[in-house]
Design an enzyme around this catalytic site. Structure first.
Site, PDB file in Angstrom:
ATOM      1  N   GLY C  42       2.547 -12.784   1.627  1.00  0.00           N
ATOM      2  CA  GLY C  42       1.123 -11.500   0.914  1.00  0.00           C
ATOM      3  C   GLY C  42       1.890 -11.565  -0.613  1.00  0.00           C
ATOM      4  O   GLY C  42       1.635 -12.075  -0.977  1.00  0.00           O
ATOM      5  N   ARG C 330       0.135  11.533   5.402  1.00  0.00           N
ATOM      6  CA  ARG C 330      -0.513  11.460   7.211  1.00  0.00           C
ATOM      7  C   ARG C 330       0.726  11.625   8.173  1.00  0.00           C
ATOM      8  O   ARG C 330       0.012  11.447   9.412  1.00  0.00           O
ATOM      9  CB  ARG C 330      -0.598   9.084   6.325  1.00  0.00           C
ATOM     10  CG  ARG C 330      -1.138   8.383   6.208  1.00  0.00           C
ATOM     11  CD  ARG C 330      -0.332   7.669   5.465  1.00  0.00           C
ATOM     12  NE  ARG C 330      -2.065   7.059   4.774  1.00  0.00           N
ATOM     13  CZ  ARG C 330      -1.853   5.467   4.279  1.00  0.00           C
ATOM     14  NH1 ARG C 330      -1.189   4.264   4.413  1.00  0.00           N
ATOM     15  NH2 ARG C 330      -2.913   4.909   3.703  1.00  0.00           N
TER      16      ARG C 330
END
Lengths: 257, 230, 637
Positions: C42, C330
């Site tokens: 990644g 969040r």
């Protein structure tokens, strides 16, 4: 709803393979296509049959890992959608579906619906990059890029490398994939130094991998889940031809010191 | 960079790539399209009345074309070579296509492509077969029972008076129409010329030209059969 | 074993520069004599593999997907932060550092976070040079937006596909090195064990997922960049294949696990629609810039949203947090939504959802403007739910999204096993107890492009490496263990599918170790996980063979590890007697229901040591000191 599924089962790359028929009840319209296959697989395992192998990962339409042909159309009936985001509401009760893997010499079947797409990686490796080692970059804003061009580059760069273009192409050509990367980098100032060499090498690699030629049919564009346009193939052709015509042999590097 | 691009035999290698073969298809296609268009316009002179000397316009036109053997054979060789290039590339591309998908789909559905685009490998050979017949029919005469050298107008009228000959011409011209319908647009794409504002217009123009060529040519056997041209 | 974080001292601005100068270098001609294994491809792994190969090291890179381009970094939508201050709006490295430490609820290491903020600017330059098509202004300069409640516009983005574009940049750099023969890539290959020889990480055992072949790969250092473990909850926004196996194997070989209970729950995901649900789809947080979040005032109000008049709607974020409103971080937004659903005011068929309404914005800005900003997201929502957000409010619910916890690493990103480096989401990272939006991409790339190339060189130059072979007893033992485990999984032939175990584990975790946790629930969860694990090893049904592509077998191995990790997460959550960031203990909250941190007793990073399968993990604490950003209660009111 109830479905009849004809799924390509092939145990290994060397196995012959054949369509096998399954029926599945209680399919909810809110399921994704892959969730429907999950349910089928759970039932198969419980019955002691090997589940259907299919590639998938992010299940949100961006990783490009999933994909197979549903009733002759890569990624199924909904435009701009990968199979992981295709929901069963796109189908109707008692529908009969045919699921097949991408078929191309360059994408050999690994098992069932799983194919080997490493040819795509090698096409990128042949030139789908800007040669800029880490640490050698100038300030981001020192390269000004007109918004329109940046937007076009982004549209080309949106390719997820799923291979649907190859699957849908009657010639199994990888031109849309290759053209998208050549366009993305060729449209940007950063990509200019290697622009023509990139086109020459990537196109050559695609041929080595055994992909067919483009005959400008347009099925690739229609099945592309990211809406990559045929214009990118024209750009690839242009860069290739200009590159081929103006090609010069590389000069030997002079030794320093 | 991978080694594939840096080998010395550049030009030879260049034509290995499908992109280059497509460019050959496109350029040769362009020449052949130009020829077909001019040829059709020439043919339409069949509708002109005979001149004061009683000679048919088509016969005069034929004579003009035959004036210089050098020009005639130069043009013929050029066209022949172009056609050969078109055919050889087509064969190579067809081989590539077959090799690229050895296993066919159990089910394959086309969703946007035109019938014309998918059948280029059929319409092409049919047009070729027609071309050979056409040359034997009107140029060399072996396939024409009443052939008279340089009496072009009469040859045409007599040739097309046979209904099945006319029918074959009409079918072949429909194939040519389909071939051009996809091919004329396609050659621009193959040469890398595409643009969101011009390409749709180009496609329309290609369709129009394909239709014009076919309509012009088809009108002749029809007119002969209907007795409109004598 | 005492934890040594190797955190530098001195003024924070010069710590990284000083460390870089003090580190040993590997002579260019010697670099090719060293080999490095990179697990994961990644942002962190791909960037590290490419960069190390450019430097001249011999690199092998592994990923379980069919191509390195598929790593789940690709799914990040929103953007990447960088302290460029291109907008001239008061941003600076220090401010990004400050925001990140505060956003992480004071549970991150200050030195690491400062370095991250410093490096952020280089990342943008590197990505632009690679041809990443970031959004531009008409004048050709880079565009920015404000994201996740930040008060400056420091987020760079490429439509809603920033992660994809950054990953492709790293992937292309990696493919260049693969083509040049400097990286050997092993796709569809899973790491199943770590080989530790003489106390140093010297290799890994892998399984080729296509042929089933088990192989030993040896090297001088191992880098894990294997992402997060959110899939322990079964339903998460992670890709289906994301797993903890590599980290967990390393943990069992001596790498400490840091803050396992720190999980981020993202507030804007599409709610669950049925039992067959296989994953949750995130809708970018940027939607909160123009969408208003509400629930009906009355519990059990089942009228369609359009029929509920404004006076009977509770725009609860705007009500509770007037100054940040819909843009609170969040963790705060997620918990508030949960509270509304707990009160019975949730919407949708399951009652687990709140509305995210664009009607006001559409009226104010026009449909065109909204479509330009969020068109692709709206389309995605409609594809999945069959409802158009232009006409009816979206329904959203929080979902597991990111794990701040991971393998414990020092300032050099090295774990407690010398020679084992951990990058990106896989390490316990720079985000403390809560990650701010657009910071994950930044951290992954910072680690991969700009930290590891220095610190791994220092490690290689400072150590002597004996030649080791596959015949080394440790290598043989690890390989035998891997094959034994595979055979074991195939031989159980029980009654339940792997997925059914995974689902059950996920449910236990979500209910007890999810958005809100308490002592009783966590203890209960530990007991249930143990029982489930026992059942798994007796009753799982894995069909097929070990010598071909066997997706059930892959899943089984991963779920077996999740079944162990879940227990550790609960133990960590139980041990941390405070609420901070994503970790909310119901026992520790203010009267208004806000998180109550305990800086007195809990200002530490938890590092768990594996002590044996039947023994509880041992807790080590790395004390966290805050010299620059002084702990204060996070208030978004």
């Amino acid at each position: 709803m109830r479905l009849t599924l004809n799924i390509w089962r092939q145990k290994s790359p060397t196995d012959q393979g054949a369509m096998v028929r399954y029926s599945l009840d209680n399919v909810s319209e809110h399921m994704s296509f892959l969730e429907m296959l999950d349910v089928l697989n759970e039932q198969l395992i419980t019955k002691g049959e090997e589940p259907v192998a299919f590639d998938h990962d992010c299940r949100e339409g961006i990783c490009g890992m999933c994909g197979f042909v549903i009733n002759g159309v890569a990624h199924g009936p909904r435009r701009g959608t990968t199979v992981c985001q295709l929901h069963m509401r796109s189908f109707h009760d008692n529908e009969e579906l045919f699921l097949e893997p991408w078929r191309a010499a360059a994408f050999p079947v690994v098992k069932d619906l799983v194919v080997n797409r490493s040819a795509f990686d090698r096409i990128i490796g042949a030139g789908g990059y800007v040669s800029v080692p880490t640490g050698s970059a100038t300030d981001g804003n020192s390269i000004l890029i007109p918004k329109a061009e940046s937007d076009m580059a982004m549209s080309a760069a949106a390719c997820i490398g799923c291979g649907a273009c190859v699957a849908a192409c009657p010639n199994a050509s990888a031109s849309l994939f290759t053209g998208a990367k050549i366009s993305h980098l060729g449209l940007l100032p950063q990509g200019q130094p290697e622009r023509h060499a990139r086109a020459l090498n990537m196109v050559a690699q695609a041929a080595v991998e055994g992909f067919g030629n483009c005959t400008n049919i347009g099925e690739c564009e229609a099945v592309c889940p990211k809406g990559i346009q045929l214009e990118n193939i024209a750009r690839m052709n242009r860069d290739y031809l200009v590159g081929a015509i103006t090609y010069r042999e590389p000069q030997a590097e002079a030794g320093a010191g | 960079m991978s080694s594939s691009a840096t080998s010395p035999a550049r030009t030879a290698r260049m034509f290995d790539a499908p992109v280059a073969k497509k460019a050959v298809m496109a350029l040769s296609g362009l020449v052949l399209f130009g020829f077909v268009l001019v040829h059709m316009l020439g043919n339409l002179q069949v509708y002109l009345p005979p001149g004061p000397d009683g000679r048919y316009a088509l016969d005069v036109y034929g004579e003009t074309l035959h004036k210089s053997a050098l020009v005639l054979w130069g043009a013929r060789s050029f066209l022949l070579l172009t056609a050969l290039a078109h055919i050889v590339s087509a064969i190579q591309l067809a081989q590539l296509k077959n090799a690229a998908r050895p296993t066919a789909y159990v089910k394959q559905t086309a969703i946007v492509s035109t019938y014309a685009s998918r059948t280029m490998y059929w319409s092409g050979p049919i047009v070729l077969a027609f071309l050979i017949y056409h040359l034997l029919h009107f140029t060399t005469g072996q396939a024409h029972p009443d052939f008279q050298h340089m009496h072009v107008h009469e040859n045409v009228i007599k040739g097309f008076s046979v209904w099945y000959v006319s029918l074959f011409y009409i079918v072949a011209m429909s194939m040519l129409c389909m071939h051009l319908y996809h091919g004329v647009w396609s050659m621009f794409q193959s040469l890398g010329l595409a643009h969101p504002s011009y390409t749709p217009k180009l496609k329309l123009a290609a369709k129009a030209f394909a239709a014009i060529v076919a309509a012009g040519n088809i009108s002749i056997p029809l007119s002969v059969l209907a007795g409109l041209v004598k | 074993m005492a934890l040594n974080s190797r955190t530098p001292s001195g003024p924070i601005e010069s710590r990284w520069d000083n460390t870089k100068f003090e580190m040993k270098l590997v002579n260019p001609a010697n670099k090719r004599k060293y080999s490095v294994l990179v697990v994961g491809s990644g942002l962190a792994g791909g960037a590290a593999a490419a960069t190390l190969a450019e430097l001249g090291y011999n690199v092998k890179c592994f990923c379980y997907q069919d191509s390195p381009r598929r790593a789940h970094s690709i799914a990040a939508q929103g953007g990447i932060n960088a302290a460029k201050n291109y907008q001239n709006d008061g941003d600076s490295i220090y401010r990004l550092f400050y925001d990140t430490v505060k956003g992480g609820d004071f549970r991150a290491r200050e030195s690491n976070v400062y370095r991250l903020a410093q490096i952020s600017v280089n990342i943008i330059d590197q990505a632009v040079a690679q041809g990443v098509p970031f959004a531009r202004e008409y004048g050709g300069t880079l565009a920015n937006r404000s994201f996740g409640g930040a008060q400056v516009s420091r987020t760079f983005y490429a439509r809603g596909q920033t992660g994809q574009q950054l990953l492709l940049g790293a992937y292309q750099a990696l493919e260049r090195q693969i083509d040049a023969g400097r990286v050997k890539m092993f796709p569809r290959t899973e790491m199943l064990d770590l080989i530790v020889i003489d106390g140093k990480a010297r290799g890994i055992v892998t399984r080729n997922l296509v042929t089933g072949q088990t192989d030993v790969h040896l090297a001088d250092a191992v880098i894990l960049a294997t992402g997060g473990y959110g899939n322990v909850f079964y339903l998460s926004t992670n890709a289906k294949g994301c797993n903890v196996t590599a980290s967990w194997r390393a943990y069992k070989r001596g790498a400490f696990f840091g803050n396992p209970c720190f999980t981020q729950i993202h507030p804007t995901c599409i709610p669950v629609s049925g039992d067959y649900q296989s994953k949750l789809t995130l809708m970018s947080e940027s939607l909160r810039n123009d969408g208003r979040i509400w629930v009906p005032v009355k519990a059990g109000d089942t009228r369609p949203p359009q029929q509920i008049p404004d006076s009977e709607r509770d725009y609860f974020l705007e009500r509770i947090y007037p100054s940040f409103g819909n843009l609170v971080p969040r963790d705060v937004a997620s918990r508030a939504a949960k509270r509304m659903c707990d009160e019975g005011r949730g919407v949708g068929p399951s009652g687990l959802g709140v509305y995210l309404d664009f009607a006001a914005s559409i009226e104010r800005l026009g449909k065109q403007a909204i479509s330009e900003r969020y068109g692709n997201l709206f389309e995605m929502y409609e594809r999945i739910t069959g409802e158009s957000p232009y006409e009816t409010p979206m329904r959203i619910f929080p979902a597991v999204h990111y794990t701040m916890g991971g393998l414990w690493v020092d300032y050099h990103l090295m774990s407690t096993v010398p020679g084992l480096f951990v990058l990106g989401e896989a390490n316990f990272s720079d985000h403390g107890a809560n990650r701010l939006g657009a910071s994950a991409l930044m951290q992954g790339l910072a680690d991969g492009y700009f930290v590891i190339p220095f610190t791994i060189g220092n490690y290689l130059a400072s150590n002597k490496f004996e030649k080791v072979s596959e015949d080394h007893p440790e290598a043989k033992a690890a390989k035998a263990q891997v094959t034994g485990r595979v055979e074991k999984l195939l031989s159980i032939k029980g009654k339940r599918t792997v997925d059914s175990f995974h689902r059950e584990l996920g449910k236990i975790m979500w209910e007890n170790c999810g958005m809100a946790r308490n002592e009783k629930g966590l203890k209960d969860a530990i007991t249930r996980i143990k029982a489930l694990r026992e059942e798994f090893w007796k009753n799982v049904n894995v069909l097929g063979e070990s010598n071909d592509l066997n997706q059930s077998l892959e899943k089984a191995g991963r779920v077996a590890d999740f079944l162990e990790l879940g227990e550790l997460m609960c133990a960590d959550a139980l041990d941390r007697k405070e609420s901070c960031g994503g970790h909310f203990r119901e026992e520790y909250q203010t009267p208004e229901g806000e998180a109550m941190r305990d800086d007195e007793n809990c200002a530490y990073a938890a590092a768990w040591e594996y002590t044996g399968d039947d023994k509880p993990a041992a807790l080590h604490k790395e004390p966290l000191t805050f010299e620059y950003v002084h702990p204060s209660q996070r208030s978004y009111k």
